[in-house]
Design an enzyme around this catalytic site. Structure first.
Site, mmCIF file in Angstrom:
data_model
loop_
_atom_site.group_PDB
_atom_site.id
_atom_site.type_symbol
_atom_site.label_atom_id
_atom_site.label_comp_id
_atom_site.label_asym_id
_atom_site.label_seq_id
_atom_site.Cartn_x
_atom_site.Cartn_y
_atom_site.Cartn_z
ATOM 1 N N ASN A 154 0.810 -1.104 0.191
ATOM 2 C CA ASN A 154 -0.177 0.109 0.075
ATOM 3 C C ASN A 154 1.011 1.343 -0.063
ATOM 4 O O ASN A 154 0.343 2.392 -0.572
ATOM 5 C CB ASN A 154 -1.096 0.195 1.342
ATOM 6 C CG ASN A 154 -0.303 -0.307 2.580
ATOM 7 O OD1 ASN A 154 0.672 -0.578 2.574
ATOM 8 N ND2 ASN A 154 -1.003 0.020 3.811
ATOM 9 N N GLU A 251 4.788 -4.606 11.850
ATOM 10 C CA GLU A 251 3.801 -3.824 11.584
ATOM 11 C C GLU A 251 2.834 -4.354 10.917
ATOM 12 O O GLU A 251 2.751 -4.524 9.581
ATOM 13 C CB GLU A 251 4.246 -2.538 10.751
ATOM 14 C CG GLU A 251 5.402 -1.632 11.383
ATOM 15 C CD GLU A 251 4.775 -0.993 12.583
ATOM 16 O OE1 GLU A 251 3.558 -0.679 12.680
ATOM 17 O OE2 GLU A 251 5.622 -0.236 13.481
ATOM 18 N N CYS A 285 -3.269 0.409 6.876
ATOM 19 C CA CYS A 285 -3.387 -0.580 8.234
ATOM 20 C C CYS A 285 -4.086 0.016 9.185
ATOM 21 O O CYS A 285 -4.715 -0.606 10.073
ATOM 22 C CB CYS A 285 -2.088 -1.022 8.398
ATOM 23 S SG CYS A 285 -0.904 0.351 8.475
ATOM 24 N N GLU A 459 7.763 1.851 14.587
ATOM 25 C CA GLU A 459 8.511 2.665 13.654
ATOM 26 C C GLU A 459 8.460 4.305 13.753
ATOM 27 O O GLU A 459 7.704 4.877 14.703
ATOM 28 C CB GLU A 459 8.077 2.461 12.177
ATOM 29 C CG GLU A 459 8.283 1.035 11.974
ATOM 30 C CD GLU A 459 8.146 0.553 10.525
ATOM 31 O OE1 GLU A 459 7.110 0.886 9.826
ATOM 32 O OE2 GLU A 459 9.029 0.129 9.912
HETATM 33 N N1 LIG Z 1 0.908 -1.632 10.455
HETATM 34 C C1 LIG Z 1 1.442 -1.262 9.188
HETATM 35 O O1 LIG Z 1 2.333 -0.369 9.542
HETATM 36 C C2 LIG Z 1 0.948 -1.793 8.063
HETATM 37 C C3 LIG Z 1 1.159 -1.074 6.986
HETATM 38 C C4 LIG Z 1 0.704 -1.475 5.760
HETATM 39 C C5 LIG Z 1 -0.036 -2.668 5.804
HETATM 40 N N2 LIG Z 1 -0.129 -3.370 6.712
HETATM 41 C C6 LIG Z 1 -0.759 -4.853 6.688
HETATM 42 O O2 LIG Z 1 -0.268 -5.336 5.636
HETATM 43 C C7 LIG Z 1 -1.502 -6.226 5.074
HETATM 44 C C8 LIG Z 1 -1.621 -5.811 3.572
HETATM 45 O O3 LIG Z 1 -0.320 -6.204 2.898
HETATM 46 P P1 LIG Z 1 0.105 -7.484 2.033
HETATM 47 O O4 LIG Z 1 -1.062 -8.243 1.509
HETATM 48 O O5 LIG Z 1 1.363 -6.990 1.053
HETATM 49 O O6 LIG Z 1 0.873 -8.372 3.271
HETATM 50 P P2 LIG Z 1 1.452 -9.639 3.193
HETATM 51 O O7 LIG Z 1 1.615 -10.250 4.520
HETATM 52 O O8 LIG Z 1 0.643 -10.601 2.358
HETATM 53 O O9 LIG Z 1 2.937 -9.553 2.663
HETATM 54 C C9 LIG Z 1 4.045 -8.435 3.154
HETATM 55 C C10 LIG Z 1 5.142 -8.890 3.055
HETATM 56 O O10 LIG Z 1 5.695 -10.159 3.442
HETATM 57 C C11 LIG Z 1 6.364 -11.054 2.164
HETATM 58 N N3 LIG Z 1 5.871 -12.279 3.007
HETATM 59 C C12 LIG Z 1 4.928 -13.082 2.517
HETATM 60 N N4 LIG Z 1 4.958 -14.185 3.338
HETATM 61 C C13 LIG Z 1 6.368 -14.244 3.789
HETATM 62 C C14 LIG Z 1 7.268 -15.196 4.500
HETATM 63 N N5 LIG Z 1 6.540 -16.571 4.929
HETATM 64 N N6 LIG Z 1 8.401 -14.806 4.989
HETATM 65 C C15 LIG Z 1 8.759 -13.538 4.405
HETATM 66 N N7 LIG Z 1 8.389 -12.867 3.809
HETATM 67 C C16 LIG Z 1 6.905 -13.050 3.483
HETATM 68 C C17 LIG Z 1 5.406 -10.439 0.841
HETATM 69 O O11 LIG Z 1 5.858 -11.192 -0.094
HETATM 70 C C18 LIG Z 1 5.521 -9.185 1.184
HETATM 71 O O12 LIG Z 1 6.573 -8.563 0.895
HETATM 72 C C19 LIG Z 1 -2.690 -5.950 5.686
HETATM 73 O O13 LIG Z 1 -2.918 -6.554 6.591
HETATM 74 C C20 LIG Z 1 -2.266 -4.345 6.299
HETATM 75 O O14 LIG Z 1 -3.017 -4.091 7.329
HETATM 76 C C21 LIG Z 1 0.477 -3.006 7.735
#
Ligand SMILES: NC(=O)c1ccc[n+]([C@@H]2O[C@H](COP(=O)([O-])OP(=O)(O)OC[C@H]3O[C@@H](n4cnc5c(N)ncnc54)[C@H](O)[C@@H]3O)[C@@H](O)[C@H]2O)c1
Length: 485
Positions: A154, A251, A285, A459
């Site tokens: 995002n 996060e 998020c 962060e």
């Molecule tokens: N708290 C925050 O700051 C924040 C900010 C933005 C988004 N988010 C959260 O992120 C989610 C949406 O993003 P998304 O769909 O890209 O998340 P995701 O969890 O699918 O992926 C996040 C990252 O982790 C990697 N990844 C996936 N599986 C992994 C593994 N087993 N080992 C290592 N890396 C792995 C992905 O390739 C990606 O780069 C939502 O739940 C949202 O709330 C949180």
């Protein structure tokens, strides 16, 4: 299309773009049209190895530099980012589909803020002197070593900088793996950092999905992992990092409450709810997706909300007057449509929106459900799209208990003119990042992060330094050693 969105190569490692075409092809899709705008390759084991070895090699020398020298490079990078804000915003819009009316003001800008802020702090990362009678001790703030950043889709520029800036300021190296959905922007961050004078190897960007992330997290040469992503991914990454006793920042997701009391300024509360549900097409998020509105003002709130949503300008995100763009991908759009169908099936009242918008892009209408109850799926699960759930309440203690009745704890907000109530309520809400008469502000000066399943660590702010460094303590004896024998 007019914009060149194809990068020179897929990865930026050891100070330059590199390619390994034997890695699986990743197609980058522009969410507003569905067109493929770039083709990249996932990192192969050879690319991962190069990223790790160059990062470790460069880190030792970087840690030995003066903090102000490190900081100067980060601040120079901040200036370059600001100078290139327009082009970076166009790229961010292509990567994510977010409208230019957002990206021009938020993404590279927020990334530059982080580089500037942590660049400024880099010269002040000292330990302390501890008097111990005739003896004394001192502490030294040391870097962790090689850090891995894993990004969500995002805010690709912002996340790359929010992780990279404090890591580098503290004397670490970073390997950043963007989300496979939005791989373009972090490459520009790497380019700019090196143009600003960052020595080769300190900020490597490699592409790929979960497998590449898993390989990085599992490597014993990695000292810290900072993930922005979903709770299920966070659990997996945290568990894998624990095997090597690595430092982590998580996060993760949320289902945050926004409580609107009967004495709130109605238009401000509606504005906060709009920011907390529809900005970035709801893909934030910290969004306040459970909007608890006092029963006595509920209908007035919904009426004003529907009026203001009626003036949303949905369309081509490159048109700077557009303020609501597509979802990031067709799969994320389908997930959200599925939740909308569940909301309807569970009997929530659809106030507005609720449908896909026909065309090539991944558009959904801004959607509001009212009369939502705590047990409904749309009130419990993170949707990560433009879907607001409005719930009623009458009693302060009751709404606090209901707001806290979730496994998440990222954010919380309250709208009221009663300052005592505002602080009393915020004091009891279980969340890391809170707002009074506002929603979703994220200045670099304030810590950002969640409690409960929404994450660990913070962060931004001076607090982030704690998460990218460790203290060495040294006892200094001034007299003779008295041993028992
Ligand atoms: N708290 C925050 O700051 C924040 C900010 C933005 C988004 N988010 C959260 O992120 C989610 C949406 O993003 P998304 O769909 O890209 O998340 P995701 O969890 O699918 O992926 C996040 C990252 O982790 C990697 N990844 C996936 N599986 C992994 C593994 N087993 N080992 C290592 N890396 C792995 C992905 O390739 C990606 O780069 C939502 O739940 C949202 O709330 C949180």
């Amino acid at each position: 299309m007019g914009y060149d969105t194809q990068p020179k190569a897929s990865h930026f490692v050891d100070g330059q773009y590199i390619e390994d075409t034997s890695g699986a092809v990743m197609e980058v899709v522009y969410p507003a049209t569905g067109a493929v705008i770039a083709r990249l390759h996932e990192a192969t084991p050879a690319i991962i190895e190069k990223a790790i070895t160059s990062g470790r090699r460069a880190q030792a020398e970087w840690a030995g530099m003066m903090g102000v020298e490190r900081g100067r490079i980060l601040r120079r990078a901040a200036d370059i980012m600001r100078e290139r804000n327009y082009d970076l915003s166009v790229l961010e819009t292509h990567d994510t589909g977010k409208p230019m009316s957002e990206t021009l003001y938020v993404d590279a800008t927020s990334g530059a803020d982080a580089l500037e802020y942590f660049g400024g702090l880099a010269g002040s990362l000292t330990g302390e002197h501890v008097p111990l009678g005739g003896d004394w001790g001192y502490t030294v703030r040391e870097p962790l070593g090689l850090c891995v950043g894993l990004g969500a889709w995002n805010y690709p520029t912002q996340i790359a900088c929010w992780k990279g800036a404090p890591a580098l300021a503290c004397g670490n190296a970073m390997i950043f793996k963007p989300s496979e959905t939005t791989p373009l922007c972090a490459l520009k961050v790497a380019e700019i950092l090196h143009e600003a004078g960052l020595p080769a190897g300190l900020y490597n960007v490699i592409q790929g999905a979960g497998d590449v992330g898993r390989a990085l997290v599992g490597d014993e040469r990695v000292d810290k992992v900072s993930l922005t992503g979903s709770v299920p991914t966070g659990k997996r990454v945290y568990a894998s990092a624990a095997e090597g006793m690595k430092h982590v920042t998580m996060e993760l997701g949320g289902k945050s409450p926004l409580v609107v009391f009967e004495d709130a300024d109605l238009d401000n509360a509606v504005g906060g709810a709009i920011l907390g549900n529809f900005y970035s097409t709801g893909q934030v998020c910290s969004n306040g997706t459970r909007v608890f509105v006092h029963k006595s003002i509920k209908e007035a709130f919904l009426k004003r909300l529907a009026e203001r949503l009626g003036s949303a300008k949905i369309g081509d995100p490159l048109d700077e007057t557009v303020n609501f763009g597509p979802m990031v991908s067709s799969s994320q759009r389908d997930i959200v449509l599925d939740y909308i169908a569940k909301g309807k099936a569970e009997g929530a009242r659809l106030v507005c929106g609720g449908s896909v918008i026909a065309g090539d892009g991944f558009y959904i209408q801004p959607t509001v459900f009212a009369d939502v109850t705590d047990d409904m799926v749309i009130a419990r699960e993170e949707i990560f799209g433009p879907v607001m759930a409005v719930l009623d309440f009458e009693d302060e203690a009751d709404v606090i208990a209901r707001a806290n009745n979730t496994e998440y704890g990222l954010s919380a907000g309250v709208f009221t003119r009663d300052i005592s109530r505002a602080h009393r309520v915020i004091g009891q809400l279980q969340a890391g990042s809170c707002f009074i008469n506002s929603y979703n502000d994220a200045p670099v000066e304030l810590p950002f992060g969640g409690s409960k399943l929404s994450g660990v660590g913070r962060e931004n702010s001076k607090t982030a330094i704690e998460h990218y460094s460790q203290l060495k303590s040294v006892y200094v004896r001034m007299g003779d050693v008295e041993a028992p024998f």
